[in-house]
Scaffold this motif. Structure first.
Motif, short mmCIF file in Angstrom:
data_model
loop_
_atom_site.label_atom_id
_atom_site.label_comp_id
_atom_site.label_asym_id
_atom_site.label_seq_id
_atom_site.Cartn_x
_atom_site.Cartn_y
_atom_site.Cartn_z
N LEU A 1 0.84 -1.19 0.00
CA LEU A 1 0.00 0.00 0.00
C LEU A 1 0.88 1.24 0.00
O LEU A 1 1.62 1.50 0.95
N ASN A 2 0.81 2.03 -1.07
CA ASN A 2 1.55 3.28 -1.15
C ASN A 2 0.73 4.40 -0.53
O ASN A 2 -0.49 4.50 -0.76
N LEU A 3 1.39 5.26 0.24
CA LEU A 3 0.72 6.38 0.91
C LEU A 3 1.40 7.68 0.56
O LEU A 3 2.64 7.79 0.61
N LYS A 4 0.61 8.68 0.17
CA LYS A 4 1.13 9.99 -0.16
C LYS A 4 0.28 11.07 0.51
O LYS A 4 -0.92 10.87 0.72
N ARG A 5 0.90 12.20 0.80
CA ARG A 5 0.17 13.39 1.22
C ARG A 5 0.07 14.30 0.00
O ARG A 5 1.09 14.69 -0.58
N VAL A 6 -1.14 14.60 -0.41
CA VAL A 6 -1.40 15.40 -1.60
C VAL A 6 -1.89 16.78 -1.17
O VAL A 6 -2.81 16.89 -0.36
N VAL A 7 -1.30 17.82 -1.71
CA VAL A 7 -1.77 19.19 -1.50
C VAL A 7 -2.42 19.67 -2.79
O VAL A 7 -1.84 19.53 -3.87
N TYR A 8 -3.63 20.22 -2.67
CA TYR A 8 -4.35 20.66 -3.86
C TYR A 8 -5.01 22.00 -3.62
O TYR A 8 -5.14 22.46 -2.48
N LYS A 9 -5.41 22.64 -4.72
CA LYS A 9 -6.13 23.91 -4.62
C LYS A 9 -7.29 23.91 -5.61
O LYS A 9 -7.26 23.20 -6.62
N VAL A 10 -8.31 24.69 -5.28
CA VAL A 10 -9.51 24.80 -6.11
C VAL A 10 -9.74 26.27 -6.40
O VAL A 10 -9.80 27.09 -5.47
N GLY A 11 -9.87 26.61 -7.67
CA GLY A 11 -10.13 27.98 -8.06
C GLY A 11 -11.51 28.16 -8.67
O GLY A 11 -12.41 27.33 -8.48
N ALA A 12 -11.65 29.22 -9.45
CA ALA A 12 -12.93 29.52 -10.08
C ALA A 12 -13.35 28.45 -11.07
O ALA A 12 -14.53 28.30 -11.37
N ASP A 13 -12.37 27.66 -11.56
CA ASP A 13 -12.70 26.60 -12.52
C ASP A 13 -13.29 25.36 -11.85
O ASP A 13 -13.65 24.40 -12.52
N ARG A 14 -13.34 25.37 -10.49
CA ARG A 14 -13.87 24.26 -9.71
C ARG A 14 -13.11 22.95 -10.00
O ARG A 14 -13.65 21.86 -9.87
N TYR A 15 -11.85 23.10 -10.36
CA TYR A 15 -10.98 21.96 -10.65
C TYR A 15 -9.99 21.83 -9.50
O TYR A 15 -9.31 22.79 -9.14
N ARG A 16 -9.89 20.63 -8.92
CA ARG A 16 -8.95 20.40 -7.82
C ARG A 16 -7.57 20.11 -8.41
O ARG A 16 -7.28 18.99 -8.82
N HIS A 17 -6.76 21.15 -8.46
CA HIS A 17 -5.42 21.04 -9.03
C HIS A 17 -4.46 20.48 -7.98
O HIS A 17 -4.28 21.08 -6.91
N VAL A 18 -3.83 19.36 -8.27
CA VAL A 18 -2.80 18.82 -7.37
C VAL A 18 -1.55 19.66 -7.54
O VAL A 18 -0.99 19.78 -8.64
N VAL A 19 -1.09 20.25 -6.44
CA VAL A 19 0.07 21.16 -6.46
C VAL A 19 1.34 20.42 -6.07
O VAL A 19 2.40 20.61 -6.65
N GLY A 20 1.26 19.58 -5.03
CA GLY A 20 2.44 18.87 -4.56
C GLY A 20 2.08 17.55 -3.92
O GLY A 20 0.94 17.35 -3.47
N GLN A 21 3.06 16.64 -3.88
CA GLN A 21 2.85 15.33 -3.27
C GLN A 21 4.07 14.97 -2.42
O GLN A 21 5.20 15.13 -2.86
N TYR A 22 3.79 14.46 -1.22
CA TYR A 22 4.84 13.93 -0.35
C TYR A 22 4.63 12.42 -0.26
O TYR A 22 3.56 11.96 0.15
N ASP A 23 5.64 11.67 -0.64
CA ASP A 23 5.54 10.20 -0.67
C ASP A 23 6.10 9.63 0.63
O ASP A 23 7.30 9.72 0.91
N TYR A 24 5.21 9.05 1.45
CA TYR A 24 5.66 8.41 2.70
C TYR A 24 6.38 7.10 2.40
O TYR A 24 7.24 6.67 3.18
N GLY A 25 6.00 6.46 1.30
CA GLY A 25 6.57 5.17 0.96
C GLY A 25 5.47 4.12 0.83
O GLY A 25 4.28 4.43 0.82
N THR A 26 5.88 2.86 0.73
CA THR A 26 4.94 1.77 0.55
C THR A 26 4.98 0.84 1.76
O THR A 26 6.04 0.32 2.13
N ALA A 27 3.81 0.68 2.37
CA ALA A 27 3.70 -0.19 3.54
C ALA A 27 3.56 -1.65 3.11
O ALA A 27 2.84 -1.96 2.15
N ASP A 28 4.24 -2.52 3.83
CA ASP A 28 4.18 -3.96 3.59
C ASP A 28 3.24 -4.54 4.64
O ASP A 28 3.60 -4.69 5.81
N LEU A 29 2.02 -4.89 4.22
CA LEU A 29 1.02 -5.32 5.18
C LEU A 29 1.23 -6.74 5.69
O LEU A 29 0.48 -7.20 6.56
#
Length: 563
Positions: free
Chosen positions: A242-270
C-alpha cells in the motif's frame, strides 16, 4: 422579532458578569440540555434582542448543530440508545439570519437518508438504536446491517457532513474529513447533493485500488477565492503493498482540484501486520490533520502523532467506530512537520518534533527567515478519544490546552515549540480558535477562542495577544454555553481588532438558542439574541453573505476506502 428598549442595556452587564451559585448537580443538568434532542423544526422564527445588532451586520450565521443525541438521560450502553460521542450526533441545520438590525432563527432537518430512517422510528433511539457507522460512538451492528443498502443508494445523500464550512465560488459546502462535501443553501438550509468538481478524482485512478482519507476539515482561502487543502492518497500496488502519499491541492474559479504537490511516505508492507498490532514503522504512518498552516510562500503541515495505521485495512470492521481502528496516538514516535513551497509544489523541508496533537490554528506568517505557526496543541489525543464522549462531557471538566507557536527556520528547517500564553496564566481548555481572516497568512496580533468549550464550567470568549501573551475575556453566566467565535470586520476598519465577534450556543437555564455579539476591541457585549427554541451543542459555524447559495451542486463520485 422582539426588540428591547435602550433601558435593557443594564441587563447586559448582568449577562456579562453574573456568576450565579449553582450546584454541580444543577450545572450538570444545564449542560445535559445541550446533549438532548430537538423536538421540532423552526423556520425563520422570531427572536428577542437585548442591546443592539449593528445595521451593517448581515448574513446567514449557519452552524453545524447537533439535533439529536438520543436518550442521554437514561443511557443504555448495550443497545445503545444514545449517541456516545459529540462528533457523531445527528445534525440539524441551524442559523441566525441577520439583516437590517433584525434577526430570525431556523432549526431545520436536512433531507437525508439518516433522517428518513430516524423518522421511520418516530425519532426514538430506544427503537432505532444507533444505526449509522460512526467516528467514535458505539453502534448497533444489526441495525447497521439492516440499513446499509439505504446508505449505498445514490438517490439521496446519506447525511450532511457536520464539522466545518467551505465556500467554493458561490456555494457553501458542508465538510468533514473527506475531500468531498455536500452543498447547502444557507438561505433555505436545504442540501443540494455532493459538491461537483470538474476534475476526475483529482487525476488519480478512479478505481477501487485508489482511495483518500484524512482531508483536514479546515481549509485556507486566498482573497481571490482560491481554496487550499490536503489529503492522504492510498494506492494498492499489490495484495499486501500500500503506497501512501500526502497530496496538497487547490480549487479555483474553474472548480478543478489542481494537485500542487505530493509527499511520498513510501509503501507499507502489510505482511508486517499481526493481529490488532499497529504498523511497526512510524515513518509509513501519516499523521492526522484537522487543520494546517499557510504563510505567504508555504503550506506547512503539522502532522500529529495521532498516526494513521495501514494495518487497519487488514482487519477493518464496519460495525466498529472508524477512528479507534484507523488512528492511534504514539507517544514514543514523533510529530512530523512538512513544508511545501506554494509556487511549485516542492516539499522543501521536514522536521520531526516531540509527539503532539493539534486541533485548530490561529495565524501563521513569515518574518526574518522564519515561519511562525500558532495553533491549539495537546500532549495527547484525549480531546478526541476521551473528553468529547458524552459520558465524559457529563462529568467535571479538568483539561487544558497548550496555545503554542512552532517556529521554523526556513533555511535548515529546525523547529521549536513555545507557549503563546504568559507563564502565570491559569491552565484553561481553549478551543475553536479564529482570527481576523484578512490577516490570514501574514503578521497578525490577536486570536480568539472559547474557554471551557462543551464543559459545564463557566464559558468565556478569550482574546489573546500573541505578541505579549496578554488575555482579555468576556465571561458568560453559568449555564450559558457558547462555541466558535467568528470575527467580522467593521466596514472601513483600519485596526486588526476593529470589528465584532459572533458566537452561537444555548442557555441551559432557559433552554433557548442564543447568539452573542461582542465588540472585538473591548470584549464587551453589544447584543444578545435569544430564540424561542432550543439549540444543542455542535461544532463549527460560519457567517455567509446573504447572496451565497444561488448555485446548486450535483453528484460527484470519489472513492474513500476507509472513513
Amino acid at each position: 422579532m422582539i426588540k428591547m428598549s435602550s433601558h435593557t442595556i443594564g441587563i447586559l452587564s448582568v449577562f456579562a458578569v453574573c456568576a450565579c451559585a449553582y450546584t454541580p448537580e444543577e450545572l450538570g443538568q444545564f449542560l445535559r440540555v445541550g446533549l438532548s434532542n430537538i423536538q421540532r423544526e423552526t423556520i425563520d422564527g422570531p427572536t428577542t434582542i437585548e442591546g443592539t445588532v449593528p445595521t451593517w451586520l448581515e448574513g446567514n450565521f449557519v452552524r453545524h448543530a447537533c439535533g439529536s443525541f438520543g436518550h442521554t438521560e437514561s443511557r443504555d450502553k448495550n443497545l445503545p440508545n444514545y449517541i456516545g460521542h459529540l462528533f457523531d450526533c445527528m445534525e440539524i441545520g441551524q442559523k441566525f439570519r441577520i439583516q437590517n438590525g433584525t434577526v430570525t432563527f431556523t432549526n431545520k432537518w436536512y433531507d437525508t437518508v439518516v433522517n428518513d430512517i430516524y423518522n421511520y422510528y418516530h425519532r426514538d433511539m430506544n427503537l432505532s438504536s444507533v444505526f449509522l457507522v460512526s467516528t467514535y460512538s458505539k453502534t448497533n451492528p444489526g441495525q447497521v446491517d439492516a440499513w446499509r443498502a439505504n446508505f449505498s443508494s445514490t438517490s439521496k445523500v446519506p447525511e450532511v457532513p457536520h464539522v466545518s464550512w467551505w465556500q467554493v465560488g458561490n456555494q457553501a459546502i458542508a465538510m468533514s474529513e473527506t475531500p468531498i462535501g455536500v452543498v447547502v443553501d444557507p438561505n433555505s438550509l436545504q442540501q443540494h447533493g455532493n459538491a461537483q468538481y470538474t476534475d476526475q478524482n483529482m487525476g488519480f485512478p478512479d478505481t477501487p485500488a485508489h482511495g483518500f482519507t484524512n482531508n483536514p476539515a479546515h481549509e485556507h482561502t486566498e482573497p481571490d477565492g482560491t481554496l487550499w487543502s490536503t489529503v492522504i492518497s492510498t494506492t494498492w500496488l499489490g495484495p499486501t503493498k500500500l503506497n501512501l502519499k500526502r497530496v496538497v491541492y487547490k480549487v479555483g474559479a474553474d472548480r478543478y482540484r489542481h494537485v500542487v504537490g505530493q509527499y511520498d511516505y513510501g509503501t507499507a508492507d502489510l505482511t508486517l501486520c499481526h493481529g490488532r498490532s499497529r504498523y511497526p514503522d512510524p515513518a509509513l504512518r501519516p499523521g492526522y490533520l484537522h487543520s494546517f498552516c499557510m504563510t505567504e510562500n508555504y503550506i506547512i503541515l503539522p502532522e500529529a502523532a495521532y498516526m494513521f495505521d495501514p494495518c487497519a485495512y487488514t482487519h477493518y470492521d464496519g460495525h466498529v467506530p472508524f477512528f479507534p481502528q484507523a488512528f492511534s496516538f504514539e507517544p514514543r514516535a514523533f510529530s512530523r512537520l512538512l513544508v511545501m513551497r506554494r509556487s511549485d509544489g516542492t516539499f522543501v523541508g521536514e522536521a520531526h518534533l516531540q509527539p503532539f496533537f493539534v486541533t485548530h490554528q490561529l495565524g501563521s506568517y513569515e518574518v526574518n527567515g522564519e515561519a511562525r505557526l500558532d495553533m491549539l496543541m495537546y500532549d495527547d489525543a484525549s480531546v478526541y478519544d476521551k473528553i468529547t464522549y458524552v459520558d465524559a462531557l457529563l462529568g467535571p471538566g479538568d483539561y487544558s490546552t497548550n496555545v503554542s507557536r512552532i517556529t521554523v527556520n526556513l533555511t535548515d528547517f529546525r523547529a521549536s515549540i513555545s507557549s503563546l500564553r504568559r507563564p502565570d496564566a491559569s491552565p484553561a481548555f481553549l478551543e475553536m480558535s479564529n482570527i481576523n481572516y484578512a490577516y490570514n497568512g501574514r503578521k497578525y496580533t490577536y486570536g480568539y477562542m472559547v474557554r471551557n468549550f462543551d464543559m459545564r464550567e463557566q464559558n468565556a470568549i478569550v482574546k489573546l495577544n500573541v505578541d505579549t501573551g496578554s488575555e482579555v475575556e468576556h465571561v458568560f453566566p453559568e449555564g450559558t454555553y457558547v462555541q466558535e467565535p467568528q470575527f467580522v470586520p467593521r466596514p472601513g476598519a483600519v485596526f486588526e481588532d476593529d470589528g465584532l465577534l459572533l458566537t452561537q450556543g444555548f442557555d441551559g437555564v432557559t433552554k433557548k438558542a442564543i447568539m452573542a455579539i461582542l465588540d472585538a476591541r473591548t470584549m464587551t457585549l453589544l447584543g444578545k439574541v435569544t430564540a424561542r427554541e432550543l439549540a444543542l451543542f455542535g461544532l463549527h459555524n460560519r457567517l455567509f453573505p446573504l447572496n451565497v447559495g444561488s448555485f446548486i451542486g450535483t453528484h460527484a463520485e470519489i472513492h474513500v476506502i476507509i472513513g
